[in-house]
Design a protein around this motif. Structure first.
Motif, PDB file in Angstrom:
ATOM      1  N   ALA A 172       0.839  -1.208   0.000  1.00  0.00           N
ATOM      2  CA  ALA A 172       0.000   0.000   0.000  1.00  0.00           C
ATOM      3  C   ALA A 172       0.871   1.253   0.000  1.00  0.00           C
ATOM      4  N   PHE A 173       1.947   1.226   0.785  1.00  0.00           N
ATOM      5  CA  PHE A 173       2.850   2.379   0.841  1.00  0.00           C
ATOM      6  C   PHE A 173       3.545   2.579  -0.506  1.00  0.00           C
ATOM      7  N   ALA A 174       4.005   1.467  -1.103  1.00  0.00           N
ATOM      8  CA  ALA A 174       4.715   1.572  -2.379  1.00  0.00           C
ATOM      9  C   ALA A 174       3.793   2.084  -3.481  1.00  0.00           C
ATOM     10  N   PHE A 175       2.589   1.498  -3.569  1.00  0.00           N
ATOM     11  CA  PHE A 175       1.626   1.974  -4.565  1.00  0.00           C
ATOM     12  C   PHE A 175       1.225   3.418  -4.279  1.00  0.00           C
ATOM     13  N   GLY A 176       1.014   3.715  -2.985  1.00  0.00           N
ATOM     14  CA  GLY A 176       0.580   5.058  -2.606  1.00  0.00           C
ATOM     15  C   GLY A 176       1.593   6.134  -2.908  1.00  0.00           C
ATOM     16  N   GLY A 177       2.876   5.773  -2.934  1.00  0.00           N
ATOM     17  CA  GLY A 177       3.912   6.768  -3.201  1.00  0.00           C
ATOM     18  C   GLY A 177       4.133   7.042  -4.670  1.00  0.00           C
ATOM     19  N   SER A 178       3.470   6.292  -5.534  1.00  0.00           N
ATOM     20  CA  SER A 178       3.699   6.459  -6.965  1.00  0.00           C
ATOM     21  C   SER A 178       3.215   7.813  -7.480  1.00  0.00           C
ATOM     22  N   GLY A 179       2.071   8.255  -6.962  1.00  0.00           N
ATOM     23  CA  GLY A 179       1.524   9.515  -7.447  1.00  0.00           C
ATOM     24  C   GLY A 179       2.401  10.707  -7.130  1.00  0.00           C
ATOM     25  N   VAL A 180       3.037  10.687  -5.959  1.00  0.00           N
ATOM     26  CA  VAL A 180       3.906  11.793  -5.554  1.00  0.00           C
ATOM     27  C   VAL A 180       5.075  11.936  -6.518  1.00  0.00           C
ATOM     28  N   ALA A 181       5.567  10.800  -7.013  1.00  0.00           N
ATOM     29  CA  ALA A 181       6.676  10.850  -7.967  1.00  0.00           C
ATOM     30  C   ALA A 181       6.190  11.096  -9.389  1.00  0.00           C
ATOM     31  N   ALA A 182       4.970  10.662  -9.688  1.00  0.00           N
ATOM     32  CA  ALA A 182       4.447  10.802 -11.042  1.00  0.00           C
ATOM     33  C   ALA A 182       3.992  12.229 -11.352  1.00  0.00           C
ATOM     34  N   LYS A 183       3.405  12.900 -10.381  1.00  0.00           N
ATOM     35  CA  LYS A 183       2.850  14.231 -10.633  1.00  0.00           C
ATOM     36  C   LYS A 183       3.898  15.225 -11.139  1.00  0.00           C
ATOM     37  N   PRO A 184       5.109  15.277 -10.550  1.00  0.00           N
ATOM     38  CA  PRO A 184       6.122  16.206 -11.084  1.00  0.00           C
ATOM     39  C   PRO A 184       6.478  15.910 -12.538  1.00  0.00           C
ATOM     40  N   LEU A 185       6.492  14.628 -12.910  1.00  0.00           N
ATOM     41  CA  LEU A 185       6.804  14.268 -14.297  1.00  0.00           C
ATOM     42  C   LEU A 185       5.703  14.738 -15.234  1.00  0.00           C
ATOM     43  N   ILE A 186       4.465  14.617 -14.784  1.00  0.00           N
ATOM     44  CA  ILE A 186       3.332  15.072 -15.599  1.00  0.00           C
ATOM     45  C   ILE A 186       3.365  16.583 -15.757  1.00  0.00           C
ATOM     46  N   GLU A 187       3.668  17.268 -14.653  1.00  0.00           N
ATOM     47  CA  GLU A 187       3.745  18.731 -14.711  1.00  0.00           C
ATOM     48  C   GLU A 187       4.931  19.196 -15.550  1.00  0.00           C
ATOM     49  N   ALA A 188       5.927  18.306 -15.708  1.00  0.00           N
ATOM     50  CA  ALA A 188       7.112  18.663 -16.508  1.00  0.00           C
ATOM     51  C   ALA A 188       6.863  18.495 -18.002  1.00  0.00           C
ATOM     52  N   GLY A 189       5.718  17.880 -18.347  1.00  0.00           N
ATOM     53  CA  GLY A 189       5.396  17.785 -19.768  1.00  0.00           C
ATOM     54  C   GLY A 189       4.987  16.429 -20.300  1.00  0.00           C
ATOM     55  N   LEU A 190       5.003  15.381 -19.437  1.00  0.00           N
ATOM     56  CA  LEU A 190       4.603  14.056 -19.892  1.00  0.00           C
ATOM     57  C   LEU A 190       3.107  13.860 -19.703  1.00  0.00           C
ATOM     58  N   ASP A 191       2.495  13.149 -20.627  1.00  0.00           N
ATOM     59  CA  ASP A 191       1.083  12.799 -20.514  1.00  0.00           C
ATOM     60  C   ASP A 191       0.930  11.719 -19.442  1.00  0.00           C
ATOM     61  N   PRO A 192      -0.164  11.732 -18.656  1.00  0.00           N
ATOM     62  CA  PRO A 192      -0.354  10.712 -17.615  1.00  0.00           C
ATOM     63  C   PRO A 192      -0.244   9.276 -18.128  1.00  0.00           C
ATOM     64  N   LEU A 193      -0.833   9.003 -19.289  1.00  0.00           N
ATOM     65  CA  LEU A 193      -0.755   7.643 -19.822  1.00  0.00           C
ATOM     66  C   LEU A 193       0.662   7.294 -20.257  1.00  0.00           C
ATOM     67  N   GLN A 194       1.434   8.284 -20.654  1.00  0.00           N
ATOM     68  CA  GLN A 194       2.833   8.035 -21.006  1.00  0.00           C
ATOM     69  C   GLN A 194       3.633   7.677 -19.764  1.00  0.00           C
ATOM     70  N   VAL A 195       3.324   8.313 -18.633  1.00  0.00           N
ATOM     71  CA  VAL A 195       3.983   7.974 -17.378  1.00  0.00           C
ATOM     72  C   VAL A 195       3.619   6.551 -16.972  1.00  0.00           C
ATOM     73  N   VAL A 196       2.364   6.183 -17.165  1.00  0.00           N
ATOM     74  CA  VAL A 196       1.919   4.820 -16.857  1.00  0.00           C
ATOM     75  C   VAL A 196       2.679   3.825 -17.727  1.00  0.00           C
ATOM     76  N   TRP A 197       2.824   4.137 -19.015  1.00  0.00           N
ATOM     77  CA  TRP A 197       3.551   3.230 -19.908  1.00  0.00           C
ATOM     78  C   TRP A 197       5.009   3.090 -19.473  1.00  0.00           C
ATOM     79  N   LEU A 198       5.646   4.201 -19.141  1.00  0.00           N
ATOM     80  CA  LEU A 198       7.035   4.157 -18.673  1.00  0.00           C
ATOM     81  C   LEU A 198       7.145   3.303 -17.416  1.00  0.00           C
ATOM     82  N   ARG A 199       6.172   3.446 -16.537  1.00  0.00           N
ATOM     83  CA  ARG A 199       6.158   2.694 -15.290  1.00  0.00           C
ATOM     84  C   ARG A 199       6.096   1.196 -15.554  1.00  0.00           C
TER      85      ARG A 199
END
Length: 335
Positions: A20-47
């Protein structure tokens, strides 16, 4: 015997919390990448693709699973990996984040319905009470009232994500508990091939060929601090995917889909808390209270006293035979 079962449950709960902690921490790391210019689905694909690449040696080691359990591997990849993500993000295009999250996290309740009406096994009252409290608490955590919208297509898509998450819990347990070695599926092998299948499916949705790859060579803002985008991606791949799925699947096998599902509700709480600390996102009083209610619900569900086998009831504390991310979604819309 009882001491051994108690120890196994304790280990299972520890792994479920780690997941739960590991899954829960994904958004905190993903949001800066999205704000930097990546599409949410692209971040999911990279993940998913990055995790699949790391797990390739494991997939090769367990290549016999392709012959022995093809349906399990395909189902895990389609439902537990690709389905949850694709349906969730499709729902987000039509309904608010809070509503989508709440519907998706109906999964623990759906798991109970699956056990009761599909497997035709009774469940304990504590299980039902724990689920009701957890879902009610989540409604406060995501502040569902802040953006009520009942677009029927969006609701159906979010419900589809919840069903896929049910598949994650049920399929995670299907590879164990058999006396026939030919029917046993190593959890790491299931995860490895699930990620490979998920990568193939998400490639068509995420369209990585349209991605601005230069973003990964720069930095992203994490709560006012510039952090390497590659480091954030590494966290998402290694911790929020490989570690999260591994601990999650093993915890389901040591506990049950029911209790693991309720504990998974903590993902949204953890994601919200981490966003408060790392991204400076304010938590309201209802969110804090809702988080406490989720904790109470999870405690009630996991601490129910196992009944004797003769009773036939499935207790959340017993090891039975008998998704998203998703707090990934919580801030990368997310969850």
């Amino acid at each position: 015997m009882h001491a051994s079962q108690g120890q196994g449950r304790s280990v299972g709960l520890g792994l479920a919390l780690a997941s739960a902690f590991a899954f829960g921490g994904s958004g905190v790391a993903a949001k800066p990448l999205i704000e930097a210019g990546l599409d949410p689905l692209q971040v999911v694909w990279l993940r998913v693709a990055g995790a699949a690449l790391l797990m390739l040696p494991v997939a090769w080691r367990h290549r016999d699973l392709v012959r022995r359990r093809p349906a399990l591997l395909a189902g895990f990849g389609l439902l537990a990996v690709a389905g949850v993500q694709a349906f969730y993000f499709a729902a987000l295009s039509r309904i608010p984040v809070g509503v989508a999250l709440l519907v998706e996290y109906l999964a623990p309740a759906l798991v109970l319905l699956w056990v009761r009406f599909v497997q035709r096994r009774p469940v304990t009252r504590a299980a039902a009470v724990g689920v009701v409290l957890a879902v009610g608490g989540l409604a406060c955590v995501v502040e569902v009232w802040a953006g009520l919208s009942f677009n029927p297509v969006g609701i159906l898509l979010a419900l589809a994500a919840a069903c896929c998450q049910v598949g994650y819990f049920v399929l995670s347990d299907q590879g164990s508990g058999t006396e026939d070695p030919e029917d046993t599926a190593d959890p790491l092998g299931v995860i490895a091939y699930g990620l490979l299948v998920g990568t193939v499916v998400l490639t068509a949705v995420g369209r990585p060929w349209e991605m601005d790859w230069s973003v990964l060579g720069g930095t992203a803002d994490l709560g006012g601090t510039e952090v390497s985008a590659a480091l954030l991606l590494g966290w998402i791949v290694v911790i929020a995917t490989v570690l999260a799925y591994t601990t999650g699947v093993v915890s389901v096998r040591k506990l049950s889909p029911q209790v693991a599902g309720v504990v998974a509700c903590l993902e949204a709480v953890i994601a919200t808390g981490l966003a408060w600390v790392l991204l400076r996102e304010h938590l309201s009083a209802p969110q804090i209270a809702g988080g406490a209610v989720v904790l109470v619900g999870a405690f009630i569900a996991q601490s129910s006293t196992p009944r004797s086998p003769s009773s036939g009831a499935v207790s959340l504390g017993e090891a039975p035979v008998p998704a998203h991310d998703e707090a990934f979604e919580e801030t990368s819309h997310p969850a």
